[in-house]
Design a protein around this motif. Sequence first.
Motif, PDB file in Angstrom:
ATOM      1  N   GLU A 189       0.844  -1.203   0.000  1.00  0.00           N
ATOM      2  CA  GLU A 189       0.000   0.000   0.000  1.00  0.00           C
ATOM      3  C   GLU A 189       0.878   1.251   0.000  1.00  0.00           C
ATOM      4  O   GLU A 189       1.623   1.480   0.946  1.00  0.00           O
ATOM      5  CB  GLU A 189      -0.909  -0.011   1.231  1.00  0.00           C
ATOM      6  CG  GLU A 189      -1.696   1.275   1.440  1.00  0.00           C
ATOM      7  CD  GLU A 189      -2.496   1.681   0.215  1.00  0.00           C
ATOM      8  OE1 GLU A 189      -2.262   2.803  -0.294  1.00  0.00           O
ATOM      9  OE2 GLU A 189      -3.339   0.872  -0.240  1.00  0.00           O
ATOM     10  N   PRO A 190       0.803   2.073  -1.048  1.00  0.00           N
ATOM     11  CA  PRO A 190       1.684   3.243  -1.124  1.00  0.00           C
ATOM     12  C   PRO A 190       1.337   4.353  -0.143  1.00  0.00           C
ATOM     13  O   PRO A 190       2.192   5.160   0.213  1.00  0.00           O
ATOM     14  CB  PRO A 190       1.519   3.733  -2.569  1.00  0.00           C
ATOM     15  CG  PRO A 190       0.193   3.189  -3.006  1.00  0.00           C
ATOM     16  CD  PRO A 190       0.021   1.895  -2.290  1.00  0.00           C
ATOM     17  N   ASP A 191       0.087   4.404   0.316  1.00  0.00           N
ATOM     18  CA  ASP A 191      -0.352   5.497   1.172  1.00  0.00           C
ATOM     19  C   ASP A 191      -0.290   5.088   2.641  1.00  0.00           C
ATOM     20  O   ASP A 191      -0.925   4.120   3.061  1.00  0.00           O
ATOM     21  CB  ASP A 191      -1.782   5.908   0.795  1.00  0.00           C
ATOM     22  CG  ASP A 191      -2.244   7.142   1.547  1.00  0.00           C
ATOM     23  OD1 ASP A 191      -2.788   6.974   2.652  1.00  0.00           O
ATOM     24  OD2 ASP A 191      -2.050   8.259   1.040  1.00  0.00           O
ATOM     25  N   ARG A 192       0.450   5.829   3.444  1.00  0.00           N
ATOM     26  CA  ARG A 192       0.584   5.504   4.876  1.00  0.00           C
ATOM     27  C   ARG A 192      -0.753   5.560   5.604  1.00  0.00           C
ATOM     28  O   ARG A 192      -1.024   4.749   6.483  1.00  0.00           O
ATOM     29  CB  ARG A 192       1.553   6.474   5.552  1.00  0.00           C
ATOM     30  CG  ARG A 192       3.012   6.176   5.372  1.00  0.00           C
ATOM     31  CD  ARG A 192       3.803   7.101   6.288  1.00  0.00           C
ATOM     32  NE  ARG A 192       5.211   7.163   5.928  1.00  0.00           N
ATOM     33  CZ  ARG A 192       6.070   7.986   6.508  1.00  0.00           C
ATOM     34  NH1 ARG A 192       5.654   8.805   7.465  1.00  0.00           N
ATOM     35  NH2 ARG A 192       7.341   8.006   6.126  1.00  0.00           N
ATOM     36  N   ASN A 193      -1.599   6.535   5.254  1.00  0.00           N
ATOM     37  CA  ASN A 193      -2.875   6.670   5.938  1.00  0.00           C
ATOM     38  C   ASN A 193      -3.757   5.454   5.711  1.00  0.00           C
ATOM     39  O   ASN A 193      -4.422   4.966   6.630  1.00  0.00           O
ATOM     40  CB  ASN A 193      -3.591   7.942   5.483  1.00  0.00           C
ATOM     41  CG  ASN A 193      -2.899   9.206   5.969  1.00  0.00           C
ATOM     42  OD1 ASN A 193      -2.295   9.221   7.044  1.00  0.00           O
ATOM     43  ND2 ASN A 193      -2.983  10.266   5.180  1.00  0.00           N
ATOM     44  N   ARG A 194      -3.746   4.946   4.475  1.00  0.00           N
ATOM     45  CA  ARG A 194      -4.539   3.752   4.186  1.00  0.00           C
ATOM     46  C   ARG A 194      -3.965   2.531   4.913  1.00  0.00           C
ATOM     47  O   ARG A 194      -4.708   1.679   5.382  1.00  0.00           O
ATOM     48  CB  ARG A 194      -4.587   3.509   2.669  1.00  0.00           C
ATOM     49  CG  ARG A 194      -5.558   4.436   1.944  1.00  0.00           C
ATOM     50  CD  ARG A 194      -5.471   4.271   0.429  1.00  0.00           C
ATOM     51  NE  ARG A 194      -5.651   2.891   0.024  1.00  0.00           N
ATOM     52  CZ  ARG A 194      -6.848   2.308  -0.172  1.00  0.00           C
ATOM     53  NH1 ARG A 194      -7.960   2.993   0.011  1.00  0.00           N
ATOM     54  NH2 ARG A 194      -6.927   1.046  -0.568  1.00  0.00           N
ATOM     55  N   LEU A 195      -2.652   2.462   4.992  1.00  0.00           N
ATOM     56  CA  LEU A 195      -2.038   1.371   5.748  1.00  0.00           C
ATOM     57  C   LEU A 195      -2.443   1.456   7.213  1.00  0.00           C
ATOM     58  O   LEU A 195      -2.772   0.437   7.842  1.00  0.00           O
ATOM     59  CB  LEU A 195      -0.511   1.435   5.623  1.00  0.00           C
ATOM     60  CG  LEU A 195       0.265   0.423   6.476  1.00  0.00           C
ATOM     61  CD1 LEU A 195      -0.062  -1.009   6.067  1.00  0.00           C
ATOM     62  CD2 LEU A 195       1.772   0.682   6.379  1.00  0.00           C
ATOM     63  N   ASP A 196      -2.447   2.660   7.754  1.00  0.00           N
ATOM     64  CA  ASP A 196      -2.827   2.836   9.143  1.00  0.00           C
ATOM     65  C   ASP A 196      -4.275   2.399   9.367  1.00  0.00           C
ATOM     66  O   ASP A 196      -4.599   1.747  10.378  1.00  0.00           O
ATOM     67  CB  ASP A 196      -2.648   4.297   9.547  1.00  0.00           C
ATOM     68  CG  ASP A 196      -2.796   4.512  11.045  1.00  0.00           C
ATOM     69  OD1 ASP A 196      -2.046   3.868  11.806  1.00  0.00           O
ATOM     70  OD2 ASP A 196      -3.662   5.294  11.445  1.00  0.00           O
TER      71      ASP A 196
END
Length: 217
Positions: A189-196
């Motif tokens: 997942e390139p986006d940290r917020n989505r990973l979080d």
Amino acid sequence: MPNGRRRQIADIADRRSVYLIEDDVYGFLLDEEPAPLFTYTPKHGIYLTSLSKAVASGLRTGFVVVPDGQMAKFISAMRTNVLMASPINVEIAADLINSGAGRELALGQRDEICVRQAMVADRLHGLNLRRHPASSHCWMPVPSCFPDEHAFRARLLEKGVNVMPGSVFAIDDGLPLERPHERLCLGAEPDRNRLDQALEIIYEIARCDETHAHPEV
């Protein structure tokens, strides 16, 4: 694997005349990389690495170090499988290495992975994960209220989170793990917020919703 153990294995390889193949594509993630096995057994050590993980996934260029006198066999095998390395990819790889840009990209990858592992430590605390602070993956035991890894994965998929069953990586079905596990990939997942958000969902489901953990047949 510590250097002492590497020396022991190299000694066994020399005494038994067997080859050791070391795939080091993730070695760049360590601050202090251990010496490759071939440094202890130049007659039986084969070292592989690639820029695909460290620099760019689309740069499908790798490198191999082989014992003296064995290169012709490897070149023949490469021609049989892929004919030849792409010249433009090799030129780009050489430029990245020689200019130092490749190292900077690799260090950037390492820094990002360390940040994501810190997120895992914060979000999934108490779930007994097997992890390394500089690894792009971690192993999560399936919560006891789920019958197996597939049921847990299916529940996560319902919430839009995809993990990989640990059994996919088993090399021998006759050697099962003590507990089923899922592998969490932190780099997909390139986006940290989505990973979080995904980690938060994993934590909530891992707290065991008995209704979904044991659905009626």
